[in-house]
Design a protein around this motif. Sequence first.
Motif, PDB file in Angstrom:
ATOM      1  N   ILE A   1       9.494   8.700  22.401  1.00 38.22           N
ATOM      2  CA  ILE A   1      10.317   7.630  21.826  1.00 38.22           C
ATOM      3  C   ILE A   1      11.714   7.728  22.437  1.00 38.22           C
ATOM      4  O   ILE A   1      12.396   8.748  22.288  1.00 38.22           O
ATOM      5  CB  ILE A   1      10.420   7.746  20.288  1.00 38.22           C
TER       6      ILE A   1
ATOM      7  N   ASP B   1       5.806   7.914  12.307  1.00 38.29           N
ATOM      8  CA  ASP B   1       6.734   6.806  12.029  1.00 38.29           C
ATOM      9  C   ASP B   1       8.197   7.228  12.040  1.00 38.29           C
ATOM     10  O   ASP B   1       8.986   6.769  11.221  1.00 38.29           O
ATOM     11  CB  ASP B   1       6.401   6.143  10.679  1.00 38.29           C
TER      12      ASP B   1
ATOM     13  N   VAL C   1      11.942   7.195  13.653  1.00 35.77           N
ATOM     14  CA  VAL C   1      12.737   6.236  14.427  1.00 35.77           C
ATOM     15  C   VAL C   1      14.134   6.809  14.635  1.00 35.77           C
ATOM     16  O   VAL C   1      14.591   7.659  13.878  1.00 35.77           O
ATOM     17  CB  VAL C   1      12.848   4.865  13.717  1.00 35.77           C
TER      18      VAL C   1
END
Length: 218
Positions: A124, A163, A165
Motif C-alpha cells: 500500500i 483494511d 489505510v
Amino acid sequence: DWVNNNQIIALLVNEAEGQHSDLIAFELETGEELYELDDVDTMSASTDGTKIGVFDETKVLHMLDATTGDTIWTFTLFVDRPQDLLWSPDDSKLVLPEFLINLAYLINAETGELMARLPSHEVIWNPNSTTILVHDENTNPEHWRVYDTVTGDYPLSFQYERDVVWDMDGVNIISPDGIWHTDYATLVEQGQSLKIRDLRKTELEEVFLKPPEVTTSQ
C-alpha cells in the motif's frame, strides 16, 4: 481501460473474448489515431497521463510515452505478468507485484531501474510516495512492515490486520479494531474504536470514535 492527459486518450480494445487486446491512442481534439499496439494484456497509466505501462504476451513491461507511443524503457519479470501496476502517487516509482512467488518489484518510473525487491505482493503506497506498507507473511504472527524507499530500511512494523489505510498526510496508519470489511463512516456511527499508529512514535494509540453530538434548539 483509458488514460487522459488532456491531449490524448488511449483505449484497450478487445475484439474477442479470451484474446489479447489492442492499445489504440487518439488525439482528443481531432480524433486522429496516433498509434496502435497489438497483443496488449495489461495497461496502466501514470496519474499525470504522460506514461503508459503495458504488458504484451511476454513477461516484459514496456513503459511508453503516452503521446508518441515510443518505448522509454523495458523491465523483464521472472515468473508472471502482474495484474496491477501500482504507481506511486507522484508517479516517480512503480510497484510490480508477482503473485505466484509472493514478492513485488519497486521500479524507478523514470529510468526502469530496479530499486528493491519487496517480500510480498500486497503493498500500500503512502500518499507521500516515499514509504510503502508491505505485508510480511514470513513472520509469526504476520506483520505489516513500513518500507522507506529513500533509505531502503524498514523503520517500523506492527501485527498484520486487514483494511489498513494511510491518512491523507501519510503520517498515521489506521485500521479497524477487529472489525473487517466495514467502512469507517459506519465505525464512527457505531462508536467503534480505531488503532492509530503515528510514524513519529513507536507506540500504538487507540482512539475511540464517537458520532458528532447533535444539538436542538428549544
